[in-house]
Design a protein around this motif. Structure first.
Motif, PDB file in Angstrom:
ATOM      1  N   MET A 230     -62.962   5.677  18.539  1.00 43.82           N
ATOM      2  CA  MET A 230     -61.894   4.691  18.690  1.00 43.82           C
ATOM      3  C   MET A 230     -62.149   3.969  20.021  1.00 43.82           C
ATOM      4  O   MET A 230     -62.833   4.499  20.889  1.00 43.82           O
ATOM      5  CB  MET A 230     -60.542   5.398  18.782  1.00 43.82           C
ATOM      6  CG  MET A 230     -60.188   6.246  17.598  1.00 43.82           C
ATOM      7  SD  MET A 230     -59.460   5.244  16.315  1.00 43.82           S
ATOM      8  CE  MET A 230     -57.899   4.840  17.097  1.00 43.82           C
ATOM      9  N   TYR A 231     -61.585   2.795  20.160  1.00 43.04           N
ATOM     10  CA  TYR A 231     -61.734   2.080  21.426  1.00 43.04           C
ATOM     11  C   TYR A 231     -60.385   1.763  22.001  1.00 43.04           C
ATOM     12  O   TYR A 231     -59.439   1.457  21.279  1.00 43.04           O
ATOM     13  CB  TYR A 231     -62.510   0.775  21.225  1.00 43.04           C
ATOM     14  CG  TYR A 231     -63.921   1.015  20.785  1.00 43.04           C
ATOM     15  CD1 TYR A 231     -64.907   1.273  21.717  1.00 43.04           C
ATOM     16  CD2 TYR A 231     -64.255   1.004  19.442  1.00 43.04           C
ATOM     17  CE1 TYR A 231     -66.205   1.508  21.319  1.00 43.04           C
ATOM     18  CE2 TYR A 231     -65.546   1.240  19.030  1.00 43.04           C
ATOM     19  CZ  TYR A 231     -66.521   1.490  19.965  1.00 43.04           C
ATOM     20  OH  TYR A 231     -67.796   1.736  19.582  1.00 43.04           O
ATOM     21  N   HIS A 232     -60.287   1.843  23.289  1.00 46.57           N
ATOM     22  CA  HIS A 232     -59.027   1.541  23.938  1.00 46.57           C
ATOM     23  C   HIS A 232     -59.298   0.710  25.169  1.00 46.57           C
ATOM     24  O   HIS A 232     -60.004   1.184  26.058  1.00 46.57           O
ATOM     25  CB  HIS A 232     -58.325   2.853  24.332  1.00 46.57           C
ATOM     26  CG  HIS A 232     -56.969   2.620  24.872  1.00 46.57           C
ATOM     27  ND1 HIS A 232     -55.853   2.588  24.087  1.00 46.57           N
ATOM     28  CD2 HIS A 232     -56.544   2.358  26.130  1.00 46.57           C
ATOM     29  CE1 HIS A 232     -54.788   2.342  24.840  1.00 46.57           C
ATOM     30  NE2 HIS A 232     -55.188   2.196  26.077  1.00 46.57           N
ATOM     31  N   PRO A 233     -58.873  -0.512  25.311  1.00 51.86           N
ATOM     32  CA  PRO A 233     -58.101  -1.287  24.337  1.00 51.86           C
ATOM     33  C   PRO A 233     -58.970  -1.878  23.209  1.00 51.86           C
ATOM     34  O   PRO A 233     -58.470  -1.999  22.097  1.00 51.86           O
ATOM     35  CB  PRO A 233     -57.489  -2.400  25.187  1.00 51.86           C
ATOM     36  CG  PRO A 233     -58.275  -2.467  26.430  1.00 51.86           C
ATOM     37  CD  PRO A 233     -58.993  -1.178  26.594  1.00 51.86           C
TER      38      PRO A 233
END
Lengths: 140, 291
Positions: free
Chosen positions: B208-211
């Protein structure tokens, strides 16, 4: 609490390596917490406070921007600078001192170099002169 | 007696010179070791950053929006790294020779010159090409902070469209003993630059990537570029001190050889002087008996 392997690196040093129970870091939209078994993720870290829970004790550290790679086995934080609070005042002061000294020393070291070089040059000249003298008049 | 005095004087001068070269040797070797440690440390976070960038690049299929991946025109900046001082064998000379032939690949009106180290600046001023930017003293103190400042400046010029390419000419220290002057591209960066990085072991479902992955990439590229410049600075520093160490070691050894020879000469001269004196005494004594 179960723990995970945490590595915090800057280009200058390995700040922390070992097992930790929790990591909280600041992101653009607020604090972000990581516990063991967190979903794999790449996150950006903004300048702020890192909280690391090591064996039940939470420690804070001041961090620059960077990024966090959360994998099932390990969590890696890469940033430019990170310091424990007890190192900060000393480090800041030291940095300021170093800067001043550096400015001085740069000037000094250049001078010293010039000095050493001229010493060397003088020594060479003496050498050459004595050699000439001794070859011209072999006996005294 | 004059010969004896000459030799003694000569020996003294060689001893003094040896003291200087020996001290310079010791200083250079300590500085080189420090730089090697800095380099190893940087390598760790640098390689991790590269692995992460590789992972993101492989996971996106469209061209990236990151401005540093954008290849464009011909305007090229050359950052030339040499020392502040001489007395280090061919180090400065070799690096500057490569720099000269490298910058000639770009026509004069399209190139700009950045120098680190007095020797580099002086060299190009002598050649009639005044450096556009001179960073002085950076090479004596290759800190991360200095690397960050230089990188930020170059990246700013690049993203403001004042530059199209940035090349860095510096000396690498290969295997701890081979000096290799190199010219390498810093900007723009290409996909291929990261394909030899160690892949990260990713879970089946990906990351997943944040943001977002693009912002993650921007941040990583920034860290990558700083790490790159820092590594070049530290390597050049290590190479310079390695060269100086070698030169000063040779000088010290030569002085040692010379001292050995002088000691032998001195012994001979002294012996000759004693023999002569004895001969004179004996001759005088014999003359006395006869007379």
């Amino acid at each position: 609490m179960s723990s995970f392997h945490l590595t915090i690196l800057t280009p200058e040093r390995a700040f922390f390596e070992g097992s930790a129970q929790a990591l909280v870091f600041p992101t653009v939209d607020g604090l972000y917490g990581v516990l063991a078994g967190h979903q794999p993720e790449l996150a950006i870290l903004v300048e702020g406070q890192l909280s690391i829970n090591i064996d039940g004790v939470t420690r804070q550290a001041a961090a620059s921007d960077g990024f966090v790679t959360i994998l099932p086995e390990s969590v890696t934080v890469i940033l430019q600078t990170v310091e424990w609070p007890e190192d900060i005042d000393r480090r800041r002061a030291e940095e300021a001192r170093r800067e001043a000294e550096e400015a001085l020393r740069q000037r000094q070291s250049q001078q010293e170099f010039v000095l050493a070089r001229s010493m060397l040059a003088r020594a060479m000249v003496r050498l050459r002169v004595t050699r000439c003298a001794s070859s011209h008049e072999p006996q005294g | 007696m004059g010969a004896l005095q000459d030799i003694r004087h000569h020996r003294k001068v060689v001893e003094d010179t040896r003291k200087i070269t020996r001290a310079m040797y010791l200083i250079a070797s300590a500085k080189m070791k420090r730089a090697m440690r800095m380099h190893d440390q940087n390598e760790r976070s640098f390689e991790r950053t590269r692995s992460n960038i590789r992972f993101i690049l492989e996971s996106i299929h469209t061209p990236t929006s990151n401005p540093f991946f954008r290849p464009h025109g011909e305007r090229t900046a050359y950052l030339v790294i040499a020392g502040d001082k001489g007395l280090c064998g061919g180090y400065n000379h070799e690096a500057l020779r490569l720099a000269e032939s490298t910058i000639e690949q770009t026509p004069p009106d399209k190139r700009s010159l950045f120098t680190i180290g007095h020797m580099a600046a002086d060299h190009f001023i002598r050649k009639g090409q005044h450096p556009d930017v001179q960073y002085s003293h950076v090479i004596q103190d290759p800190t991360l902070r200095n690397a960050r400042e230089i990188t930020t400046e170059l990246c700013y010029l690049f993203s403001e469209d004042a530059l199209d390419n940035v090349y860095v000419v510096y000396t690498q220290l290969r295997n701890g003993s081979i000096l290799t002057p190199t010219a390498r591209r810093l900007l723009p960066v290409f996909h291929e630059d990261f394909m030899d990085a160690a892949p990260i072991e990713t879970p089946v479902h990906g990351l997943m990537y944040h943001p977002s992955r693009f912002e993650a990439l921007d941040m990583m590229v920034k860290h990558y570029l700083i790490g790159w410049v820092y590594s070049a600075l530290v390597q050049a520093f290590a190479a310079e001190h390695f060269a100086r160490m070698t030169a000063m070691y040779a000088a010290t050894r030569n002085a040692d050889e010379m001292l050995t020879r002088l000691n032998i000469q001195w012994g001979h001269a002294r012996q000759a002087a004693i023999t002569q004196e004895l001969t004179e005494i004996v001759a005088g004594a014999e003359g006395g008996f006869r007379g």
